[in-house]
Structure formats: C-alpha cells, structure tokens
Design an enzyme around this catalytic site. Structure first.
Site, PDB file in Angstrom:
ATOM      1  N   GLN A 158       0.822  -1.217   0.000  1.00 44.26           N
ATOM      2  CA  GLN A 158       0.000   0.000   0.000  1.00 44.26           C
ATOM      3  C   GLN A 158       0.856   1.267   0.000  1.00 44.26           C
ATOM      4  O   GLN A 158       0.492   2.268  -0.634  1.00 44.26           O
ATOM      5  CB  GLN A 158      -0.942  -0.014   1.212  1.00 44.26           C
ATOM      6  CG  GLN A 158      -1.909   1.156   1.239  1.00 44.26           C
ATOM      7  CD  GLN A 158      -2.937   1.025   2.347  1.00 44.26           C
ATOM      8  OE1 GLN A 158      -3.321  -0.074   2.712  1.00 44.26           O
ATOM      9  NE2 GLN A 158      -3.376   2.151   2.888  1.00 44.26           N
ATOM     10  N   CYS A 188      -4.373 -10.316   4.186  1.00 46.36           N
ATOM     11  CA  CYS A 188      -3.275 -11.039   4.831  1.00 46.36           C
ATOM     12  C   CYS A 188      -3.305 -10.845   6.343  1.00 46.36           C
ATOM     13  O   CYS A 188      -2.685 -11.624   7.078  1.00 46.36           O
ATOM     14  CB  CYS A 188      -1.930 -10.607   4.255  1.00 46.36           C
ATOM     15  SG  CYS A 188      -1.576  -8.847   4.426  1.00 46.36           S
TER      16      CYS A 188
END
Length: 227
Positions: A158, A188
C-alpha cells in the site's frame, strides 16, 4: 479429501498437461487462440499449468469435474488482476489534459481500489482520495480513477501504491501540489496471520503545497474525511 499416491499424482498432472497441449486442436483453448496478443496467450498457458501443479501438490484431483477448468480460470483471473503492468499513464492521459485557468483544489474521493499484496498474493481493498492544485492544467476526472486502477492492478504494497499514484499525477500535470490518501483492509491480516477483522491501514503522500503548507493540507484532509 482423498489424497493420491505420488505416482498416481504425477500421472494425473501429466494427463492434464497433455490435455492442455491438445486443447489447441480440439478447441478448448479457442479464446486464447483468438487473442490479439500471441504472447499473452502463451503466458496464459504457462500460468494455467502452474496452477494445475499447485492444485495437485495440495492433494487435489485436477481431472475431477469441479476443477477441470479451474487452472484456466485462475490464470485468466491473475492476468486481469495484474493487467496494470501493461498499462501506462501516458496511454490514458494523452487527450485528457486541458488548459484551464483554475488554481483551486480539485478532489476526487472514495475511489474504489482492489489490489494484491505482493507478500502473500491475497487481496487488499479500500478507497483512494486524490487532490491536486492545478497549475493552468486540469485532467478529466475519470482519469484520476484510471490512474488508481493502473497501479492497483499490480502486485503491491500500500505504501508504494500511494506514492506511485501521487507521482504519476505530479509528472503528468505538473501541478502546484498533489495529495493521495488510501484507506484499505488487507486480507493477509484478516484471513491469516493475526486475523484482525476490523484492522485498516491508512497511507498518505503529500507533494508540493500539500507538503509545505499546513493550511492546504488541513483543508484537503477536512474535505476528504468529511462523510
């Protein structure tokens, strides 16, 4: 789940690969044969075989009805989810930048994004908020969403995704400032690992006046976080 012996498993994989190779003759892979890009079609078959191997190593029978075309479907899905590697901002912005005497903040917020974490190949998804301060040039608003799409359809983290979006806008428009904030949930952290269902990650990149002027940054954050 019923597991096969190694010799039986190897036989199943070999039979599957043989079926895939023959599919060009019997028409099972006609969609790939009709692809405009022969390299994409070739890559698709390689990815398909790799998925078949993975399923077999997990103990599955790739020849059973429910999984017969799963490697092909998964290969197509992975190509779609990473299609951003073959797209550039130049391709989408060529005819969408206009001269305009406007210098006030432009914001497009709540842009949906979906990407794949490069560490575990599982999704993260959320929203991007983008702002820029025009410097005599503006861009079609939908193109900002397209830039998000280009960089999110790659294997990502990200932090890098946020920076790439901001840098692409800055390079294309040469504005007085660019700001990008991304809020996302990472599978995750939800499906595996710490399994924190409500955790979200916020990243930001501020360039130009958004970085240098606290008042400009404050205005952006106030408008963006306003529901």
């Amino acid at each position: 789940m019923e597991y096969h012996h190694t010799s039986e498993m190897n036989g199943v994989v070999a039979d599957y690969f043989s079926m895939c190779n023959e599919s060009e003759r019997n028409g099972l892979c006609r969609e790939e044969k009709h692809s405009e890009d022969a390299a994409d079609s070739n890559n698709l078959c390689h990815i398909e075989k790799a998925y078949s191997t993975i399923l077999s190593e997990l103990g599955e029978d790739v020849a059973r009805e429910g999984l017969l075309r799963t490697p092909l479907r998964a290969a197509k899905a992975m190509q779609f989810l990473t299609k951003g590697y073959k797209e550039t901002t130049q391709d989408i912005l060529n005819d969408a930048i206009f001269d305009e005497n406007h210098e006030e903040m432009v914001i497009v917020k709540d842009i949906d994004l979906f990407s794949l974490c490069e560490h575990h190949l599982v999704p993260f998804y959320g929203k991007a908020h983008i702002a820029y301060l025009p410097n005599k040039k503006v861009v079609g608003l939908s193109k900002l969403a397209r830039i998000v799409e280009i960089y999110s359809r790659r294997l990502q983290v990200q932090e890098r995704l946020t920076k790439q979006i901001a840098s692409a806008i800055s390079e294309a428009l040469e504005p007085a400032g660019v700001a990008v904030v991304i809020e996302a949930a990472h599978m995750c952290m939800v499906m595996r690992g710490v399994q924190k269902m409500n955790a979200s990650t916020v990243t930001s990149v501020m360039l130009g006046r958004f970085h240098d002027d606290p008042e400009v940054r404050k205005e952006f954050l106030a408008l963006t976080m306003k529901k």
